[in-house]
Design a protein around this motif. Structure first.
Motif, short mmCIF file in Angstrom:
data_model
loop_
_atom_site.label_atom_id
_atom_site.label_comp_id
_atom_site.label_asym_id
_atom_site.label_seq_id
_atom_site.Cartn_x
_atom_site.Cartn_y
_atom_site.Cartn_z
N THR A 5 -36.35 59.57 -77.70
CA THR A 5 -34.92 59.89 -77.62
C THR A 5 -34.09 58.75 -78.18
N LEU A 23 -31.60 58.98 -81.41
CA LEU A 23 -30.16 58.73 -81.23
C LEU A 23 -29.68 57.54 -82.06
N TYR A 80 -29.31 58.64 -85.72
CA TYR A 80 -28.15 59.48 -86.02
C TYR A 80 -26.81 58.85 -85.60
N PHE A 81 -26.85 57.95 -84.63
CA PHE A 81 -25.62 57.31 -84.12
C PHE A 81 -25.83 55.79 -84.01
N ARG A 93 -23.69 53.58 -81.72
CA ARG A 93 -23.63 53.96 -80.29
C ARG A 93 -24.92 53.57 -79.55
N ALA A 105 -26.77 55.35 -76.45
CA ALA A 105 -28.12 55.85 -76.71
C ALA A 105 -29.08 55.39 -75.63
N VAL A 107 -28.40 57.56 -72.46
CA VAL A 107 -28.93 58.91 -72.62
C VAL A 107 -30.46 58.89 -72.53
N SER A 108 -31.08 57.91 -73.16
CA SER A 108 -32.54 57.79 -73.14
C SER A 108 -33.05 57.55 -71.72
#
Length: 127
Positions: free
Chosen positions: A86, A90, A93-94, A97, A101, A104-105
């Motif tokens: 993850t 992330l 793509y970001f 961030r 990231a 979220v991970s």
């Protein structure tokens, strides 16, 4: 549903305590002269052991499941792999961030590890 929510709350409470134990062991190891990487490994190992026993006895109330250490370590590796996958996606793509990231991970890791522990490691017997 109420039982699932109760288990999730206990699981996240164990996670908070686990983080505290891990940080204290890491810092203690560093003060004892271990380097930062060795201290990190020692701290994570201590946290993993601490969380195993507390989740086994309190979160999942699974005293009668034998000694599922191999399943626990397997679940950890799977959940951590989900975390790293993850994070990699992330960040790709970001790239601006990276802190978001990480959060979220961690969320993906936590939920994956919870469900793996609930259904694979400490599953209730069918008796």
């Amino acid at each position: 549903m109420k039982f699932l929510v109760q288990q999730l709350m206990r699981y996240f409470s164990v996670g908070v305590l686990n983080s505290l134990v891990g940080v204290l062991v890491i810092w203690g190891s560093m003060r004892a002269g271990f380097g930062p990487y060795a201290s990190n490994v020692i701290g994570y190992a201590a946290g993993l052991i601490f969380a195993f026993f507390l989740n086994r006895a309190w979160t999942f109330n699974a005293q009668n499941t034998g000694w599922p250490v191999f399943r626990y370590l397997t679940a950890f590796v799977i959940a951590y792999s989900i975390n790293l996958s993850t994070l990699t996606i992330l960040i790709h793509y970001f790239p601006d961030r990276i802190y978001a990231a990480q959060l979220v991970s961690i969320g993906f890791y936590s939920l994956a590890f919870f469900f793996l522990c609930r259904h694979f490691v400490f599953r209730l017997s069918k008796n």
